[in-house]
Design an enzyme around this catalytic site. Structure first.
Site, PDB file in Angstrom:
ATOM      1  N   ARG A 147      45.376  52.688  22.867  1.00 21.34           N
ATOM      2  CA  ARG A 147      46.773  52.751  22.450  1.00 21.34           C
ATOM      3  C   ARG A 147      47.598  51.665  23.117  1.00 21.34           C
ATOM      4  O   ARG A 147      48.455  51.056  22.538  1.00 21.34           O
ATOM      5  CB  ARG A 147      47.380  54.104  22.829  1.00 21.34           C
ATOM      6  CG  ARG A 147      46.840  55.267  22.045  1.00 21.34           C
ATOM      7  CD  ARG A 147      47.214  56.548  22.737  1.00 21.34           C
ATOM      8  NE  ARG A 147      46.721  56.495  24.133  1.00 21.34           N
ATOM      9  CZ  ARG A 147      46.969  57.400  25.055  1.00 21.34           C
ATOM     10  NH1 ARG A 147      47.714  58.443  24.755  1.00 21.34           N
ATOM     11  NH2 ARG A 147      46.480  57.286  26.280  1.00 21.34           N
ATOM     12  N   LYS A 172      38.427  68.422  36.654  1.00 22.95           N
ATOM     13  CA  LYS A 172      39.721  68.299  35.982  1.00 22.95           C
ATOM     14  C   LYS A 172      40.073  69.656  35.390  1.00 22.95           C
ATOM     15  O   LYS A 172      39.296  70.225  34.622  1.00 22.95           O
ATOM     16  CB  LYS A 172      39.567  67.264  34.856  1.00 22.95           C
ATOM     17  CG  LYS A 172      40.798  66.423  34.586  1.00 22.95           C
ATOM     18  CD  LYS A 172      40.419  65.170  33.817  1.00 22.95           C
ATOM     19  CE  LYS A 172      41.115  65.089  32.476  1.00 22.95           C
ATOM     20  NZ  LYS A 172      40.638  63.918  31.689  1.00 22.95           N
ATOM     21  N   SER A 212      47.353  63.951  24.814  1.00 21.11           N
ATOM     22  CA  SER A 212      47.254  65.404  24.971  1.00 21.11           C
ATOM     23  C   SER A 212      48.236  65.902  26.019  1.00 21.11           C
ATOM     24  O   SER A 212      48.839  66.964  25.867  1.00 21.11           O
ATOM     25  CB  SER A 212      45.820  65.790  25.356  1.00 21.11           C
ATOM     26  OG  SER A 212      44.929  65.489  24.298  1.00 21.11           O
ATOM     27  N   HIS A 216      43.781  61.356  18.025  1.00 23.57           N
ATOM     28  CA  HIS A 216      42.317  61.514  18.048  1.00 23.57           C
ATOM     29  C   HIS A 216      41.772  61.615  16.624  1.00 23.57           C
ATOM     30  O   HIS A 216      40.764  61.003  16.285  1.00 23.57           O
ATOM     31  CB  HIS A 216      41.922  62.795  18.786  1.00 23.57           C
ATOM     32  CG  HIS A 216      42.285  62.835  20.230  1.00 23.57           C
ATOM     33  ND1 HIS A 216      42.892  63.933  20.803  1.00 23.57           N
ATOM     34  CD2 HIS A 216      42.136  61.927  21.226  1.00 23.57           C
ATOM     35  CE1 HIS A 216      43.082  63.702  22.095  1.00 23.57           C
ATOM     36  NE2 HIS A 216      42.641  62.494  22.378  1.00 23.57           N
TER      37      HIS A 216
END
Lengths: 167, 167, 167, 167, 167, 167
Positions: free
Chosen positions: A90, A41, A128, A17
């Site tokens: 990514r 979430k 993460s 990030h």
């Protein structure tokens, strides 16, 4: 003055990030990093903690501000009169999901444009979730996150020492 | 003597897993099949049951041992002084996830190397999740798992007869 | 003694190839690097030149030998009584093509097993084609190939100075 | 003032390219559309023709200029002191190739940043190659390119009436 | 008379689903749209509600019937003596999952054939999950679903006004 | 009566193609297999030879006819008043290209619908190109094509014995 918005969960912010933040802050006049608070979430860090960590790791980048938003990103863009969303890519799986989101956002507001940046390939595997997995089992996250984030991860997982599930 | 480690959830072991075990046992001197016990993931079979089924279906392969590990795979590799991780690849979605894991493991310990083997294309669609889905609704899993696994699946789902959710 | 075979065009060998060679030489007892000479594909370097460059960049790795083969790889494997093919994977497009080749090789000889290794993500974008493209237009390839390869590329493209195609 | 560069072959410019040009011109202060002249690739339209068609279809967008470059894109970026490359993404196969190119460009000059924009999904299938294929066999390209491009395509293929290859 | 079966969760039916229904009803003699009731997945709309919405939006298509099934799709196909399953494909991630399911269904009953249709690319980003996400946060779903579905979504989310999770 | 069209190069027909033909002939009333003669692509077998091989391997399937077409597929569909195109899918790379073609065909004629069928996973690696590569170097194609095709391949490659390119 061109301003860009970089939204995410940042639970917690990783070196991947931070790489996107540094690159985006270099090419745009101003960058807003937005912690999206999605009630459905469950997260390891609270919204306040995620904001605090982002502010800590970006404090030497003058044109970056950190904020948060609950609800649809396009509403944030409209209220802030911002036009550009930045997303890091990514891998192929990122690509598909991010494309769906970007097309949906374009349908909701055609004035909003999503620009994708490549994460440094040194961080192409980093997420993460993986960082939390490694930290939970006592692996070193020194190459994956900034020192302040590593310290907070250690604190979280020491508080909740797991009992072995098979003995 | 080159030894390889084949980690997984094996909930339960399928004919696709067994195909990888047979191929890996043929090219390496010794193969450790490791049931990863991840507390955050709920499984149908307990760690003991998964180990027992793996031992049963591999008992005719002399250079295979079955064990288990809770936590990070690299810690297991280090404690066992093993260098090679074997992973089966079936499809592109496997590939991306497995690459992430392998790159993360390489970051945690550069001495550990992940080698990917192709599942026999006869089993390219097969996953433990699909097997459980089929068994849960009374479909035949005879071509998907070994007889001992099929019997255990039947036992699990007979015990928990589902009531129809719409009448 | 477990021996592996790493086939390719190597036109020319890049730092990505060298990374795979180093990793494979570390986990296997012996590694044969095989220059595949495929008549239907035109190459910048001759088979002899490609072999010479590979020998040069691998000369400090004691368990590596460099050779060549024209025709089907399985014939090479059979004549050498080798069982393991090593292939590097960088991205999804690699994956699909390499899977096709590996399944075809398995059909031609079920005793041959293809093991895939991940290229260091620092080199995930790297290919011989891109290296040649960069060198052709006078870009620096210092981070992409070994010095001896860079020198040979310069020599090739100096000999064939391109005239501008639009003035 | 933030300036972006949109490179491509544009052989010829399609409605998909034009969509990216319009979107990029809306978010950046200035946009340079650059016809890359790559000697090794044979094209239907000459560099001059490709530039002329681009100038024609973008003449109502004040902050767009059309130019050309032979060789490496990073050399163009450096000579023009431009920092941002814009690329359109349609699908996964685009993604992989464009990622490779962008990572290579970043290696050659870390100051250059590639930003990816999504093509309108109405044009997600569109490519210059498909347009030429359709035009070659007398299909209508009215929904795929601007009228001036359609007229030029007709002129090209009328000049070279194909004789049937099987009678 | 060739009959096709279009299964799904339809929680709720989107314009993307409706596009597939219209196309399939045009090429086959009869189309059964089947709401799959999977107990393990929690849904926003009950099976009855999902059926009612589908009947409402398809009522002008004479050769379409709406029904439901709990359990394995192949059992439905066998009981109805139907041979053709229709699935819509939007993107690569769809493709992999749907391939797995189709190969599994073929293993369970080789007489059943899955045919894939492309969703109109105007709807390539659309999913029931995204529609629910947009509706939950008060965004407009007018372009994503039929008016009757939009009304039901509003009713669901008004009933459950979310309290802000960060103040 | 529902009729489907299965277009391709068929240079030559493989067991993968034959699998799709058998499956499509089972679910549709009539199937036209169409050899597309594309002048810009050089082929090993002439259009006449490709038609003859297809007729030979399909002669026991009563509802299959073999024909050919030069130019755009939609023109063939229109002249034959056919509505359904059948395409086989093996892998993700197929998917992307076939989607592009199908969307282009839908743009050219919205009445034409492309339905995708899965190749038997036993043949998921198989392509005419790979078959020719294997045959060219004297490998066995007995599991990849029908005997009559294998014989023709042998005849082609015996006529053109390759001289070794490196001695």
């Amino acid at each position: 003055m061109i301003r860009a918005v970089y939204p995410g969960s940042f639970d917690p912010v990783t070196n991947g990030h931070l790489d996107i933040i540094l690159r985006a802050a270099r090419v745009f006049d101003r960058l807003s990093v937005v912690v999206m608070s999605n009630q459905s979430k469950s997260t390891l860090f609270s919204v306040e903690e995620r904001i605090a960590l982002l502010q800590e790791v970006t404090r030497d980048i003058p044109n970056v501000v950190v904020t948060h938003h609950g609800g649809l990103l396009v509403h944030f863009m409209q209220s802030e009169k911002a036009q550009i969303i930045i997303k890091g890519l990514r891998a192929v799986s990122d690509f598909e999901y991010e494309f769906q989101m970007a097309l949906m956002n374009r349908t909701l507001d055609d004035g909003v444009e999503t620009l994708f940046m490549m994460t440094n390939n040194q961080y192409s595997y980093l997420s993460s979730s993986l960082v939390k997995e490694v930290a939970r089992f006592g692996g070193s996250v020194a190459e994956l996150v900034q020192p302040v984030v590593a310290a907070e991860l250690r604190a979280k997982f020491l508080a909740a020492t797991p009992s072995p599930d098979f003995t």
